[in-house]
Structure formats: structure tokens, C-alpha cells
Design a protein around this motif. Structure first.
Motif, PDB file in Angstrom:
ATOM      1  N   LYS A  73     -99.195  -9.112   7.354  1.00  0.00           N
ATOM      2  CA  LYS A  73     -99.089  -9.169   5.889  1.00  0.00           C
ATOM      3  C   LYS A  73     -98.778 -10.597   5.427  1.00  0.00           C
ATOM      4  CE  LYS A  73     -99.205  -4.715   4.600  1.00  0.00           C
ATOM      5  NZ  LYS A  73     -99.847  -4.204   5.812  1.00  0.00           N
ATOM      6  N   PRO A  74     -99.029 -10.900   4.144  1.00  0.00           N
ATOM      7  CA  PRO A  74     -98.640 -12.215   3.613  1.00  0.00           C
ATOM      8  C   PRO A  74     -97.116 -12.396   3.674  1.00  0.00           C
ATOM      9  CG  PRO A  74    -100.127 -11.079   2.105  1.00  0.00           C
ATOM     10  CD  PRO A  74     -99.728 -10.079   3.152  1.00  0.00           C
ATOM     11  N   LEU A  75     -96.691 -13.640   3.880  1.00  0.00           N
ATOM     12  CA  LEU A  75     -95.260 -13.951   3.896  1.00  0.00           C
ATOM     13  C   LEU A  75     -94.744 -13.919   2.461  1.00  0.00           C
ATOM     14  CD1 LEU A  75     -95.414 -16.964   6.383  1.00  0.00           C
ATOM     15  CD2 LEU A  75     -95.060 -14.554   6.921  1.00  0.00           C
ATOM     16  N   VAL A  76     -93.558 -13.370   2.286  1.00  0.00           N
ATOM     17  CA  VAL A  76     -93.018 -13.235   0.919  1.00  0.00           C
ATOM     18  C   VAL A  76     -91.820 -14.176   0.744  1.00  0.00           C
ATOM     19  CG1 VAL A  76     -93.798 -10.852   0.672  1.00  0.00           C
ATOM     20  CG2 VAL A  76     -91.520 -11.300   1.607  1.00  0.00           C
ATOM     21  N   PRO A  77     -91.561 -14.598  -0.496  1.00  0.00           N
ATOM     22  CA  PRO A  77     -90.414 -15.493  -0.717  1.00  0.00           C
ATOM     23  C   PRO A  77     -89.097 -14.795  -0.367  1.00  0.00           C
ATOM     24  CG  PRO A  77     -91.853 -15.420  -2.655  1.00  0.00           C
ATOM     25  CD  PRO A  77     -92.313 -14.336  -1.729  1.00  0.00           C
ATOM     26  N   LEU A  78     -88.091 -15.590  -0.041  1.00  0.00           N
ATOM     27  CA  LEU A  78     -86.747 -15.056   0.211  1.00  0.00           C
ATOM     28  C   LEU A  78     -86.114 -14.683  -1.123  1.00  0.00           C
ATOM     29  CD1 LEU A  78     -85.426 -17.658   2.817  1.00  0.00           C
ATOM     30  CD2 LEU A  78     -86.192 -15.341   3.295  1.00  0.00           C
ATOM     31  N   ASP A  79     -85.175 -13.747  -1.039  1.00  0.00           N
ATOM     32  CA  ASP A  79     -84.627 -13.187  -2.265  1.00  0.00           C
ATOM     33  C   ASP A  79     -83.097 -13.154  -2.226  1.00  0.00           C
ATOM     34  OD1 ASP A  79     -84.846 -11.909  -4.699  1.00  0.00           O
ATOM     35  OD2 ASP A  79     -84.812  -9.898  -3.814  1.00  0.00           O
ATOM     36  N   ASP A  80     -82.473 -14.010  -1.398  1.00  0.00           N
ATOM     37  CA  ASP A  80     -81.044 -13.797  -1.155  1.00  0.00           C
ATOM     38  C   ASP A  80     -80.087 -14.820  -1.776  1.00  0.00           C
ATOM     39  OD1 ASP A  80     -81.573 -15.969   0.449  1.00  0.00           O
ATOM     40  OD2 ASP A  80     -81.436 -14.862   2.321  1.00  0.00           O
ATOM     41  N   GLN A  95     -97.087 -24.182   1.977  1.00  0.00           N
ATOM     42  CA  GLN A  95     -98.073 -23.547   2.872  1.00  0.00           C
ATOM     43  C   GLN A  95     -99.201 -22.913   2.058  1.00  0.00           C
ATOM     44  OE1 GLN A  95     -98.301 -23.688   6.166  1.00  0.00           O
ATOM     45  NE2 GLN A  95     -96.402 -24.829   6.400  1.00  0.00           N
ATOM     46  N   GLN A  96     -98.859 -22.343   0.895  1.00  0.00           N
ATOM     47  CA  GLN A  96     -99.880 -21.742   0.023  1.00  0.00           C
ATOM     48  C   GLN A  96    -100.838 -22.813  -0.487  1.00  0.00           C
ATOM     49  OE1 GLN A  96     -97.119 -19.865  -2.616  1.00  0.00           O
ATOM     50  NE2 GLN A  96     -97.539 -17.808  -1.868  1.00  0.00           N
ATOM     51  N   ASN A  97    -100.274 -23.965  -0.868  1.00  0.00           N
ATOM     52  CA  ASN A  97    -101.107 -25.057  -1.374  1.00  0.00           C
ATOM     53  C   ASN A  97    -102.070 -25.576  -0.317  1.00  0.00           C
ATOM     54  OD1 ASN A  97     -99.788 -24.840  -3.782  1.00  0.00           O
ATOM     55  ND2 ASN A  97     -98.327 -26.492  -3.363  1.00  0.00           N
ATOM     56  N   LEU A  98    -101.626 -25.541   0.945  1.00  0.00           N
ATOM     57  CA  LEU A  98    -102.505 -25.997   2.037  1.00  0.00           C
ATOM     58  C   LEU A  98    -103.744 -25.111   2.146  1.00  0.00           C
ATOM     59  CD1 LEU A  98    -100.073 -26.864   5.009  1.00  0.00           C
ATOM     60  CD2 LEU A  98    -101.199 -28.443   3.451  1.00  0.00           C
ATOM     61  N   LEU A  99    -103.585 -23.839   1.750  1.00  0.00           N
ATOM     62  CA  LEU A  99    -104.720 -22.903   1.842  1.00  0.00           C
ATOM     63  C   LEU A  99    -105.695 -23.076   0.674  1.00  0.00           C
ATOM     64  CD1 LEU A  99    -102.818 -19.690   2.992  1.00  0.00           C
ATOM     65  CD2 LEU A  99    -104.363 -21.077   4.362  1.00  0.00           C
ATOM     66  N   ASP A 100    -105.262 -23.867  -0.313  1.00  0.00           N
ATOM     67  CA  ASP A 100    -106.167 -24.233  -1.393  1.00  0.00           C
ATOM     68  C   ASP A 100    -106.779 -23.030  -2.111  1.00  0.00           C
ATOM     69  OD1 ASP A 100    -106.804 -26.524  -2.597  1.00  0.00           O
ATOM     70  OD2 ASP A 100    -108.684 -26.879  -1.513  1.00  0.00           O
ATOM     71  N   GLY A 103    -106.436 -17.312  -0.225  1.00  0.00           N
ATOM     72  CA  GLY A 103    -105.513 -16.283   0.271  1.00  0.00           C
ATOM     73  C   GLY A 103    -104.081 -16.773   0.413  1.00  0.00           C
ATOM     74  N   GLN A 104    -103.257 -15.901   1.013  1.00  0.00           N
ATOM     75  CA  GLN A 104    -101.822 -16.135   1.164  1.00  0.00           C
ATOM     76  C   GLN A 104    -101.487 -16.463   2.618  1.00  0.00           C
ATOM     77  OE1 GLN A 104    -100.502 -16.367  -1.965  1.00  0.00           O
ATOM     78  NE2 GLN A 104     -98.917 -14.864  -1.546  1.00  0.00           N
TER      79      GLN A 104
END
Length: 440
Positions: A73-80, A95-100, A103-104
Motif C-alpha cells: 500500500k502507499p505510505l501514509v503520513p505520521l499522525d502522532d 519522496q512523492q515529488n520524486l515520483l513526479d 502515483g504514491q
């Protein structure tokens, strides 16, 4: 400078990264869930119904995490809302920006170093969100077990050290060098005892480590020990009474390996090769067996109360070194971020400035090596200096047994020969390197 190669990742089927994400990480998560489950009664005794509720919620979050991992699954932001949460979420964005826009970032499609660190940080998040068990170390049990199972080796080391220190003042330079090189190798091979590689299975040191050094010598693929010795003996010779020679040890595993590092540190001080030693550990439980402040203090207390006179003598002396301020323990959240070390100067300027005060930084173990070299698909012959990618706070060395698919600084043809004759040479922990870089 040549372009930096691609990161190792689980998308390379058949690679150690792929095997780690597919098999080893889910195994580790399963053991963590099992550990929490087994301590259910303890949580109830300490915290009542709140403890049981927290254990249930934590297990639920970890089971969800395991499912995300296994289904890519796509990695999700931390929430803590912890002090490092923002940095972690910025890294995910990067990392998302690198994928241009394609996708995630997901578990198998992202850099291995990142997702492995991310898993341990998510374990910490699951606990952090569930007080009153939020400060429970899910790996403590296996670290303690590993320490006790290495008991005989620890006695042998402490006995050797105490004998050695009796006449340390009288040793000539040649003898001092011989003993230094011996203890440096003990510290190197101590790195074999890594519980994240064995997924928490017994990986302790049973035999007397000093007896096997000659047999192990041929397995050191890069040996810069003489250069490290030259640096230290020259510091000692040039030092005036006002000067400080500071050595920093960036720790790896608790248990037996930590003892090898403490023995080396004691020798460095007693022989006056150093005037102070600074240790750097992790501020949260990490990679199963990595050293936290609690592990560091617990280990010294264990030695003090041991019923072996040399072990307890070491424990007393080491406690004394801490009180005198010649041993200093630091933890900094940078060590448990996913960043490679070449970004330390930007991300953790305070830590970088601290390391710049050092005369020599010793980086222990595989994870530190991966972060030093960016965990990339380097050619085997690329110089260590180049792979450090401008990370040079001070002269530094890496003591590491090979347990992942990255190795630089080899002679031409050396790596290729191993690929043919020993396919698992990079991951078995059989080989070691002592690599040094003095350039600033």
C-alpha cells in the motif's frame, strides 16, 4: 563528481531489499505483536483496564501496518505529533515529488532504507498513541536475552581488559598498537550480533572473541586500521595538557556488541589515546537491537552487579567515567530519521556541529554504513570518500560486518569474484570492513 546511483529498493526482485520487505519485516512485526500480547497481564497489573485497552489498540494498529506492508500500500503520513513527525512527513512529501505525479510512494517501490526506517517509526507511533504503554520497549526482552546469552564472551573480554590495564602505563608504542588493533577488531566482529538481521532469533556471542581474531583476519575486506592508529598516536604525541582528544562512537546493537564498544572506549581513555569518548545512541527503540539510553545505562548497571569480579570492576569504572564526564552519552532524533548522513548538515545542524568537535568518529554497524553511503547501488570500486557524498564533519571510520547489498572501496575484481563464488557474501555477516576517511 559522477552522478549518485539509484537507491536500493524492494522493486528489485530477488534482491536482499526485496527479501527484507517481503519476509523479514513482516516477521519482525509479528514478533512485536506477539510480545505485546504476551505482556497483556503485566499491562493489566500496572495500569488496569486502560493497559488492556492500550495493548488492544496498539496491536490493531500494528496488524494494520503489517497488512499495508504485505499488500504494498502507499505510505501514509505520521499522525502522532512527536518532535520528529514534521520531518518524517516532509520526507514523505519529498519522496512523492520524486515520483513526479506518478502515483504514491509504496513499500516495495520506495527506497529500502526509507521504508525500513519508516516501519520502525510506525511501531513507535502505534505505542506513542496508546498511553499508558507508550514508553514500552517492544524489543527490550530480546536485547536482555542476547546480553545474558553472551555472558561467557563478556567475562572473557572484561577479564582481558582488566589484565591489560594493570600495566598500561608501561606499554611501549608497539605493544599499545597491537592491543588497540586487537580491540578494534573485537568491536568490528561484535557487529555480527544483530537481531534485526536474524529477525530477533538468538544471535549472541558464545565463544571467547579474542581467540578467533587471527582466523577472522582474512575476512576483513578493507583494512584501514593502520591509518586509524596513525591518527590517534599522532594526536597523543602532539597533545598538550590543555588539549582534548575526543572520540565519538555512533553505536549500533545493544548486548554483546555494546560491551565490545565500551571495552574499546575504556582502553582508548586508559592508554591516553583519547581524553574523552562520546557515545551516540537511539532515542527510541530501533531496528530490534539498537542501543537506547536505557540499554546503555542498564548494561553498565548489569556489569556492576555481576558476580564476576572483572565484570563488576568494569561496570564500576564505566559508571565512574560517566560521573567524571569523560564518557558522555548523547541521543539525537536524527539517528532515527530516514535521511542519509550527507543531509545531516542541513537537517540536524546542531548534531553536525557536535560531531565537528571530534578527532575521530567511529560508525558502528550496517545501518550506519547504509546511511553513510546513501544505501545506493554503488560500484564496488567507488572510493569510500566519494560514497560519503560530502559528509565530513571530522575524520571518520566505519566498523561494519556486511549484512546488506552495499559495499564500496574494494579492489578491482574483488566484489565480482565474490559474486561468482559466494552469492550471499554481502548479507551473511561473514565479512567485515574497517574503512577510514580523513579528508575534510
Amino acid at each position: 563528481m559522477a552522478a549518485v546511483p539509484a537507491s536500493l529498493a524492494g522493486s528489485f526482485k530477488g534482491s536482499f531489499a526485496y527479501y527484507t520487505i517481503k519476509d523479514r519485516l513482516p516477521q519482525i512485526l509479528t514478533k512485536v505483536i506477539d510480545t505485546l500480547h504476551r505482556h497483556k497481564n503485566e499491562f493489566f497489573e500496572e495500569h488496569g483496564e486502560k493497559g488492556i485497552e492500550a495493548e488492544k489498540n496498539t496491536i490493531s494498529l500494528l496488524s494494520k501496518l503489517r497488512n499495508e506492508l504485505q499488500t504494498d500500500k502507499p505510505l501514509v503520513p505520521l499522525d502522532d505529533k512527536l518532535p520528529d513527525t514534521l520531518l518524517w512527513n516532509q520526507y514523505l512529501e519529498y519522496q512523492q515529488n520524486l515520483l513526479d505525479g506518478n502515483g504514491q510512494p509504496s513499500w516495495f517501490q520506495s527506497p529500502w532504507l526509507y521504508v525500513e526506517c519508516y516501519m520502525y517509526r510506525r511501531i513507535h507511533e502505534a505505542l506513542a498513541q496508546n498511553p499508558p504503554i507508550d514508553d514500552y520497549d517492544v524489543f527490550k526482552e530480546v536485547k536482555v536475552q542476547s546480553f545474558f546469552e553472551s555472558h561467557q564472551a563478556i567475562i572473557a573480554l572484561c577479564t582481558y581488559l582488566r589484565e591489560l590495564l594493570k600495566n598500561i602505563e608501561d606499554l611501549d608504542e608497539k605493544q599499545l598498537q597491537e592491543d588497540f588493533l586487537k580491540l578494534l577488531q573485537v568491536s568490528l566482529w561484535g557487529n555480527k550480533c544483530d537481531l534485526s538481521i536474524s529477525a530477533g532469533e538468538d544471535n549472541s556471542q558464545k565463544a571467547n572473541p579474542l581467540k578467533s581474531l587471527d582466523d577472522l583476519k582474512p575476512f576483513i575486506l578493507v583494512d584501514d586500521m593502520e591509518s586509524i592508529w596513525s591518527l590517534l598516536i599522532n594526536c597523543k604525541k602532539r597533545r598538550t595538557s590543555e588539549d582534548i582528544t575526543r572520540i565519538d562512537i555512533v553505536l549500533d546493537n545493544a548486548g554483546y556488541e555494546l560491551i565490545t564498544d565500551l571495552v574499546l572506549a575504556d582502553f582508548l581513555l586508559s592508554s591516553k589515546l583519547a581524553t574523552e569518548v562520546h557515545f551516540h545512541g537511539k532515542c527510541i527503540p530501533w531496528y530490534v537491537s539498537d542501543t537506547t539510553k536505557h540499554d546503555f545505562n542498564w548494561t553498565i548497571k548489569q556489569l556492576q552487579s555481576a558476580n564476576n569480579r572483572w565484570m563488576s570492576k568494569c561496570g564500576m569504572n564505566w559508571e565512574g567515567s560517566i560521573k567524571k564526564g569523560v564518557w558522555v552519552y548523547h541521543d539525537h532524533m536524527f539517528w532515527t530519521l530516514p535521511h542519509e548522513f550527507c543531509s545531516m548538515a542541513l537537517v540536524a545542524t546542531d548534531l553536525y556541529a557536535e560531531l565537528e568537535k571530534s578527532n575521530l568518529i567511529i560508525f558502528k554497524g550496517d545501518l550506519n554504513y547504509r546511511k553513510l553511503t546513501g544505501d545506493r547501488k554503488w560500484e564496488f570500486t567507488v572510493p569510500f570518500h566519494q560514497a560519503l557524498n560530502k559528509f565530513h564533519p571530522a575524520p571518520l571510520c566505519s566498523l561494519r560486518t556486511l549484512k546488506s547489498d552495499v559495499q564500496v572501496g574494494l579492489k578491482h575484481g574483488q566484489g565480482e569474484q565474490f559474486v561468482t563464488t559466494e552469492p550471499d557474501w554481502m548479507i551473511s555477516g561473514k565479512y567485515g570492513v574497517v574503512q577510514f576517511d580523513a579528508s575534510l
